[in-house]
Design a protein around this motif. Structure first.
Motif, PDB file in Angstrom:
ATOM      1  N   MET A   1       0.855  -1.197   0.000  1.00 36.32           N
ATOM      2  CA  MET A   1       0.000   0.000   0.000  1.00 36.32           C
ATOM      3  C   MET A   1       0.884   1.238   0.000  1.00 36.32           C
ATOM      4  SD  MET A   1      -3.319   0.831   0.301  1.00 36.32           S
ATOM      5  CE  MET A   1      -4.300   2.268   0.721  1.00 36.32           C
ATOM      6  N   PRO A   2       0.763   2.113  -1.012  1.00 37.10           N
ATOM      7  CA  PRO A   2       1.612   3.304  -1.041  1.00 37.10           C
ATOM      8  C   PRO A   2       1.276   4.270   0.074  1.00 37.10           C
ATOM      9  CG  PRO A   2      -0.074   3.418  -2.727  1.00 37.10           C
ATOM     10  CD  PRO A   2      -0.158   2.042  -2.127  1.00 37.10           C
ATOM     11  N   ASP A   3       2.297   5.028   0.469  1.00 36.19           N
ATOM     12  CA  ASP A   3       2.072   6.052   1.493  1.00 36.19           C
ATOM     13  C   ASP A   3       1.297   7.206   0.893  1.00 36.19           C
ATOM     14  OD1 ASP A   3       3.482   4.631   3.380  1.00 36.19           O
ATOM     15  OD2 ASP A   3       5.394   5.547   2.841  1.00 36.19           O
ATOM     16  N   ILE A   4       0.256   7.666   1.594  1.00 33.72           N
ATOM     17  CA  ILE A   4      -0.531   8.812   1.171  1.00 33.72           C
ATOM     18  C   ILE A   4      -0.074  10.028   1.963  1.00 33.72           C
ATOM     19  CG2 ILE A   4      -2.846   9.741   0.901  1.00 33.72           C
ATOM     20  CD1 ILE A   4      -2.287   7.210  -0.719  1.00 33.72           C
ATOM     21  N   PRO A   5       0.310  11.135   1.291  1.00 29.99           N
ATOM     22  CA  PRO A   5       0.742  12.316   2.022  1.00 29.99           C
ATOM     23  C   PRO A   5      -0.347  12.806   2.970  1.00 29.99           C
ATOM     24  CG  PRO A   5       1.237  12.523  -0.307  1.00 29.99           C
ATOM     25  CD  PRO A   5       0.368  11.323  -0.153  1.00 29.99           C
ATOM     26  N   TYR A  32      -0.857  19.940 -11.010  1.00 27.84           N
ATOM     27  CA  TYR A  32       0.156  19.823  -9.960  1.00 27.84           C
ATOM     28  C   TYR A  32       1.218  18.810 -10.385  1.00 27.84           C
ATOM     29  CZ  TYR A  32      -3.335  21.952  -6.789  1.00 27.84           C
ATOM     30  OH  TYR A  32      -4.251  22.780  -6.179  1.00 27.84           O
ATOM     31  N   LEU A  33       2.478  19.153 -10.166  1.00 28.13           N
ATOM     32  CA  LEU A  33       3.568  18.208 -10.400  1.00 28.13           C
ATOM     33  C   LEU A  33       3.628  17.242  -9.214  1.00 28.13           C
ATOM     34  CD1 LEU A  33       6.086  17.241 -11.958  1.00 28.13           C
ATOM     35  CD2 LEU A  33       7.400  18.970 -10.714  1.00 28.13           C
ATOM     36  N   VAL A  34       3.218  15.981  -9.438  1.00 25.78           N
ATOM     37  CA  VAL A  34       3.136  15.025  -8.328  1.00 25.78           C
ATOM     38  C   VAL A  34       4.256  13.994  -8.345  1.00 25.78           C
ATOM     39  CG1 VAL A  34       0.658  15.305  -7.982  1.00 25.78           C
ATOM     40  CG2 VAL A  34       1.475  13.590  -9.621  1.00 25.78           C
ATOM     41  N   ALA A  35       4.970  13.867  -9.458  1.00 27.19           N
ATOM     42  CA  ALA A  35       6.097  12.933  -9.522  1.00 27.19           C
ATOM     43  C   ALA A  35       6.942  13.269 -10.740  1.00 27.19           C
ATOM     44  CB  ALA A  35       5.602  11.484  -9.603  1.00 27.19           C
ATOM     45  N   GLU A  36       8.185  12.840 -10.710  1.00 28.97           N
ATOM     46  CA  GLU A  36       9.097  13.036 -11.830  1.00 28.97           C
ATOM     47  C   GLU A  36      10.068  11.869 -11.860  1.00 28.97           C
ATOM     48  OE1 GLU A  36      11.463  16.795 -13.895  1.00 28.97           O
ATOM     49  OE2 GLU A  36      10.798  16.936 -11.814  1.00 28.97           O
ATOM     50  N   ASP A  37      10.253  11.264 -13.034  1.00 28.58           N
ATOM     51  CA  ASP A  37      11.155  10.124 -13.161  1.00 28.58           C
ATOM     52  C   ASP A  37      11.708  10.079 -14.579  1.00 28.58           C
ATOM     53  OD1 ASP A  37       9.104   9.101 -14.745  1.00 28.58           O
ATOM     54  OD2 ASP A  37       8.375   7.714 -13.217  1.00 28.58           O
ATOM     55  N   ALA A  38      12.286   8.949 -14.960  1.00 30.42           N
ATOM     56  CA  ALA A  38      12.901   8.833 -16.283  1.00 30.42           C
ATOM     57  C   ALA A  38      11.886   8.984 -17.413  1.00 30.42           C
ATOM     58  CB  ALA A  38      13.613   7.487 -16.401  1.00 30.42           C
ATOM     59  N   LEU A 180      -0.458   6.546  -9.699  1.00 28.17           N
ATOM     60  CA  LEU A 180      -0.222   7.950  -9.350  1.00 28.17           C
ATOM     61  C   LEU A 180      -1.514   8.755  -9.375  1.00 28.17           C
ATOM     62  CD1 LEU A 180       3.099   8.557 -11.309  1.00 28.17           C
ATOM     63  CD2 LEU A 180       2.818   8.557  -8.823  1.00 28.17           C
ATOM     64  N   LEU A 181      -2.397   8.462 -10.326  1.00 22.37           N
ATOM     65  CA  LEU A 181      -3.685   9.151 -10.387  1.00 22.37           C
ATOM     66  C   LEU A 181      -4.498   8.871  -9.131  1.00 22.37           C
ATOM     67  CD1 LEU A 181      -5.915  10.756 -11.791  1.00 22.37           C
ATOM     68  CD2 LEU A 181      -6.463   8.716 -13.124  1.00 22.37           C
ATOM     69  N   SER A 182      -4.536   7.621  -8.701  1.00 20.95           N
ATOM     70  CA  SER A 182      -5.280   7.262  -7.496  1.00 20.95           C
ATOM     71  C   SER A 182      -4.694   7.925  -6.260  1.00 20.95           C
ATOM     72  CB  SER A 182      -5.275   5.736  -7.340  1.00 20.95           C
ATOM     73  OG  SER A 182      -5.933   5.356  -6.151  1.00 20.95           O
ATOM     74  N   GLU A 183      -3.379   7.893  -6.127  1.00 19.68           N
ATOM     75  CA  GLU A 183      -2.720   8.503  -4.968  1.00 19.68           C
ATOM     76  C   GLU A 183      -2.978  10.006  -4.920  1.00 19.68           C
ATOM     77  OE1 GLU A 183       1.411   7.628  -5.148  1.00 19.68           O
ATOM     78  OE2 GLU A 183       1.152   5.469  -4.809  1.00 19.68           O
TER      79      GLU A 183
END
Length: 201
Positions: A1-5, A32-38, A180-183
């Motif tokens: 289960m991912p951590d929810i802020p 909103y910028l919620v994540a950034e990766d490759a 990511l959309l769900s989080e």
């Protein structure tokens, strides 16, 4: 289960996206910028956010770009600059799961991301159907001289690449966007409604 802020987690950076049609019209929304990766920058737009068109109209249906139903949460992936596409994820209530805009990036500086829509639109439905929309519009744009040969070839290559990866559910279309959309949807981020006029960007 991912951590929810937590609910008091500071709101992330806001970016403005601007879509240009080959005929010259534009439309803008924010995310909103919620994540950034490759794969690039993952941008979340909450339900109720505004979409502002260059004809002066504004609505709260960003994710359906002025459609008949209320807009819901959506997520966009902005890939590295050299890639000719932008992808968006819809919530499970939508039949459309993932939509890709084949495009050219015309401005990426500061908090503004502007792209020119090259008409071809690969997609994945919840039913598993994969295809490419707007082939007729693409052909019309080429016939009208709105796309040169180099751009047209780049558009076809990007559409073919996206369609193949959608069929295989290969990254970046492998489930990360849904997660990511769900989080992001559970963070309680406020709708983005103060969108600048497209021609001010």
């Amino acid at each position: 289960m991912p951590d929810i802020p937590p609910a008091d987690d500071p709101a992330p950076r806001v970016l403005t996206l601007c879509k240009e049609k080959l005929g010259g019209s534009r439309g803008c929304w924010q995310a909103y910028l919620v994540a950034e990766d490759a794969h690039g920058m993952w941008l979340f737009t909450p339900a109720g956010s505004a979409f502002r068109a260059s004809d002066g109209t504004t609505d709260q249906q960003v994710e359906v770009e002025g459609g008949d139903s209320p807009g819901l949460d959506s997520l966009v992936l902005v890939p590295p600059l050299e890639q000719h596409w932008l992808a968006s994820w819809r919530v499970p209530q939508r039949d459309l799961h993932i939509a890709v805009d084949v495009c050219s990036w015309t401005r990426r500086e500061g908090d503004v991301l502007r792209f020119q829509d090259w008409e071809l639109d690969p997609f994945l439905l919840r039913s598993g159907v994969v295809g490419v929309e707007d082939l007729d519009d693409f052909a019309d744009a080429r016939a009208a001289g709105l796309l040169d040969q180099e751009s047209a070839e780049a558009a076809l290559a990007a559409a073919a690449w996206s369609e193949r990866r959608l069929r295989r559910r290969a990254a970046p279309f492998d489930g990360q966007g849904d997660r990511l959309l769900s989080e992001a949807g559970r963070r309680g981020l406020a709708p983005l409604t103060r969108v600048p006029h497209p021609f001010d960007l």
